[in-house]
Motif scaffolding. Sequence first.
Motif, PDB file in Angstrom:
ATOM      1  N   ALA A   7       0.812  -1.201   0.000  1.00 39.36           N
ATOM      2  CA  ALA A   7       0.000   0.000   0.000  1.00 39.36           C
ATOM      3  C   ALA A   7       0.848   1.253   0.000  1.00 39.36           C
ATOM      4  N   THR A   8       2.102   1.166   0.449  1.00 39.63           N
ATOM      5  CA  THR A   8       2.935   2.362   0.565  1.00 39.63           C
ATOM      6  C   THR A   8       4.175   2.316  -0.306  1.00 39.63           C
ATOM      7  N   THR A   9       4.623   1.124  -0.669  1.00 40.96           N
ATOM      8  CA  THR A   9       5.856   0.985  -1.438  1.00 40.96           C
ATOM      9  C   THR A   9       5.567   0.286  -2.760  1.00 40.96           C
ATOM     10  N   PRO A  10       5.701   0.992  -3.892  1.00 40.83           N
ATOM     11  CA  PRO A  10       5.438   0.346  -5.184  1.00 40.83           C
ATOM     12  C   PRO A  10       6.348  -0.856  -5.411  1.00 40.83           C
ATOM     13  N   ARG A  11       5.787  -1.940  -5.869  1.00 45.57           N
ATOM     14  CA  ARG A  11       6.580  -3.104  -6.216  1.00 45.57           C
ATOM     15  C   ARG A  11       7.163  -2.930  -7.611  1.00 45.57           C
ATOM     16  N   ILE A  12       8.152  -3.760  -7.904  1.00 45.05           N
ATOM     17  CA  ILE A  12       8.639  -3.865  -9.282  1.00 45.05           C
ATOM     18  C   ILE A  12       7.662  -4.767 -10.026  1.00 45.05           C
ATOM     19  N   ARG A  13       7.038  -4.225 -11.033  1.00 43.81           N
ATOM     20  CA  ARG A  13       5.993  -4.957 -11.752  1.00 43.81           C
ATOM     21  C   ARG A  13       6.554  -5.568 -13.033  1.00 43.81           C
ATOM     22  N   THR A  14       6.208  -6.823 -13.270  1.00 43.29           N
ATOM     23  CA  THR A  14       6.674  -7.531 -14.456  1.00 43.29           C
ATOM     24  C   THR A  14       5.478  -8.059 -15.227  1.00 43.29           C
ATOM     25  N   ALA A  15       5.393  -7.714 -16.492  1.00 47.82           N
ATOM     26  CA  ALA A  15       4.316  -8.222 -17.340  1.00 47.82           C
ATOM     27  C   ALA A  15       4.590  -9.674 -17.715  1.00 47.82           C
ATOM     28  N   ILE A  16       3.568 -10.503 -17.607  1.00 48.29           N
ATOM     29  CA  ILE A  16       3.678 -11.919 -17.958  1.00 48.29           C
ATOM     30  C   ILE A  16       2.845 -12.157 -19.217  1.00 48.29           C
ATOM     31  N   PRO A  17       3.451 -12.658 -20.296  1.00 49.11           N
ATOM     32  CA  PRO A  17       2.686 -12.915 -21.522  1.00 49.11           C
ATOM     33  C   PRO A  17       1.524 -13.873 -21.260  1.00 49.11           C
ATOM     34  N   ARG A  18       0.392 -13.542 -21.799  1.00 47.02           N
ATOM     35  CA  ARG A  18      -0.817 -14.339 -21.589  1.00 47.02           C
ATOM     36  C   ARG A  18      -1.377 -14.815 -22.921  1.00 47.02           C
ATOM     37  N   ARG A  19      -2.296 -15.798 -22.833  1.00 50.97           N
ATOM     38  CA  ARG A  19      -3.060 -16.250 -23.997  1.00 50.97           C
ATOM     39  C   ARG A  19      -4.524 -15.935 -23.721  1.00 50.97           C
ATOM     40  N   PHE A  20      -5.143 -15.245 -24.660  1.00 51.58           N
ATOM     41  CA  PHE A  20      -6.522 -14.819 -24.489  1.00 51.58           C
ATOM     42  C   PHE A  20      -7.392 -15.385 -25.605  1.00 51.58           C
ATOM     43  N   LEU A  21      -8.646 -15.636 -25.255  1.00 46.94           N
ATOM     44  CA  LEU A  21      -9.659 -15.981 -26.251  1.00 46.94           C
ATOM     45  C   LEU A  21     -10.653 -14.832 -26.321  1.00 46.94           C
ATOM     46  N   MET A  22     -10.929 -14.382 -27.556  1.00 48.14           N
ATOM     47  CA  MET A  22     -11.885 -13.308 -27.770  1.00 48.14           C
ATOM     48  C   MET A  22     -12.861 -13.701 -28.868  1.00 48.14           C
ATOM     49  N   CYS A  23     -13.991 -13.003 -28.922  1.00 49.96           N
ATOM     50  CA  CYS A  23     -15.013 -13.271 -29.931  1.00 49.96           C
ATOM     51  C   CYS A  23     -15.417 -11.951 -30.579  1.00 49.96           C
ATOM     52  N   PRO A  24     -15.259 -11.810 -31.886  1.00 53.04           N
ATOM     53  CA  PRO A  24     -15.638 -10.558 -32.554  1.00 53.04           C
ATOM     54  C   PRO A  24     -17.121 -10.226 -32.348  1.00 53.04           C
ATOM     55  N   PRO A  25     -17.444  -8.940 -32.240  1.00 53.48           N
ATOM     56  CA  PRO A  25     -18.834  -8.529 -31.998  1.00 53.48           C
ATOM     57  C   PRO A  25     -19.652  -8.435 -33.283  1.00 53.48           C
ATOM     58  N   THR A  26     -19.505  -9.407 -34.157  1.00 52.77           N
ATOM     59  CA  THR A  26     -20.157  -9.384 -35.472  1.00 52.77           C
ATOM     60  C   THR A  26     -21.670  -9.241 -35.351  1.00 52.77           C
ATOM     61  N   TYR A  27     -22.250  -9.891 -34.356  1.00 52.74           N
ATOM     62  CA  TYR A  27     -23.700  -9.874 -34.206  1.00 52.74           C
ATOM     63  C   TYR A  27     -24.134  -9.087 -32.970  1.00 52.74           C
ATOM     64  N   PHE A  28     -23.245  -8.235 -32.484  1.00 52.14           N
ATOM     65  CA  PHE A  28     -23.535  -7.487 -31.265  1.00 52.14           C
ATOM     66  C   PHE A  28     -24.708  -6.524 -31.463  1.00 52.14           C
ATOM     67  N   GLU A  29     -25.619  -6.567 -30.523  1.00 54.07           N
ATOM     68  CA  GLU A  29     -26.743  -5.636 -30.443  1.00 54.07           C
ATOM     69  C   GLU A  29     -27.334  -5.763 -29.039  1.00 54.07           C
ATOM     70  N   VAL A  30     -28.209  -4.865 -28.696  1.00 52.19           N
ATOM     71  CA  VAL A  30     -28.937  -4.979 -27.437  1.00 52.19           C
ATOM     72  C   VAL A  30     -30.404  -5.170 -27.800  1.00 52.19           C
ATOM     73  N   SER A  31     -30.809  -6.415 -27.907  1.00 50.14           N
ATOM     74  CA  SER A  31     -32.164  -6.751 -28.342  1.00 50.14           C
ATOM     75  C   SER A  31     -33.021  -7.287 -27.198  1.00 50.14           C
ATOM     76  N   TYR A  32     -32.435  -7.431 -26.017  1.00 45.98           N
ATOM     77  CA  TYR A  32     -33.153  -7.871 -24.829  1.00 45.98           C
ATOM     78  C   TYR A  32     -32.468  -7.242 -23.622  1.00 45.98           C
ATOM     79  N   SER A  33     -33.064  -7.416 -22.464  1.00 47.25           N
ATOM     80  CA  SER A  33     -32.489  -6.824 -21.255  1.00 47.25           C
ATOM     81  C   SER A  33     -32.416  -7.873 -20.157  1.00 47.25           C
TER      82      SER A  33
END
Length: 279
Positions: A7-33
């Motif tokens: 909370a008081t002393t910043p750590r040394i931060r190291t980025a770790i390569p990740r693998r992500f899965l994503m889905c294109p918003p080809t059919y994205f809409e707001v048709s229900y709630s």
Amino acid sequence: MSDALSATTPRIRTAIPRRFLMCPPTYFEVSYSINPWMDPKRPVDAGLAERQWRNLRSLYRDLGHEVLEVAPLPGLPDMVFAANGATVRDGMVFGSRFRHMERTAEGPAYLAWFRAQGYADVHWPEHINEGEGDYLAVGDRLLAGTGFRTDPRSHAEAQEFFGVPVTGLRLVDPSYYHLDTALAVLSDDEVMYYPAAFSEGSRAVLRRMFPDAILATAEDAAVFGLNALSDGRHVVLPEAATGLAKQLAERGFEPIGIRLDELLKAGGSAKCCTLELRD
């Protein structure tokens, strides 16, 4: 679980390569709630949603992460929120069974992708759970949300499948209906969260587990600032969450703001669009 100096002393931060899965918003809409953010009468700019999603994908790749894609299916506008598609740990895939009828076909669609990719340990769940929307890996355990979507019985099911401790947390504000809208994992022992989204008992659990956690204001929570993704150094979050960005920088993280406000019309942002493949 938190370093007393963090909370008081910043750590040394190291980025770790990740693998992500994503889905294109080809059919994205707001048709229900099915959550308070969704209003079918509110116009959605599908082209803008596509551009914002592509910017997120490009950012991940620019940061050195691998991004795989699952093909979107017509009639499933929320499939863009890949985080809900499964929970993956040690190459094991815990499938999703959605609460709302409008999304039920997403679970089998994501499991079909995993099987086609050669994942052998794939589990079709007995109880309702909505993937990494309500399951977040932190260190050697899973934090598991409930209250609006995921059945609490699923927590025991996930623990038996993965063989790691699962800590249940109850959400009480319907605007933060998934755990990943109210809490973000920053490292193996650090999180940030919005206290008012949780029950009194769950707040007590979080204080005990993460006494030095970053606490979000109502303003930062309302712009989905906690729907963020950390690689150990960079934290991708909505650019409007300026208070959280300031706190993250003070802890030694590198916050990267991004605009995904068109997808927020369906109740999602950076983390919702991203399923981590922990192989």
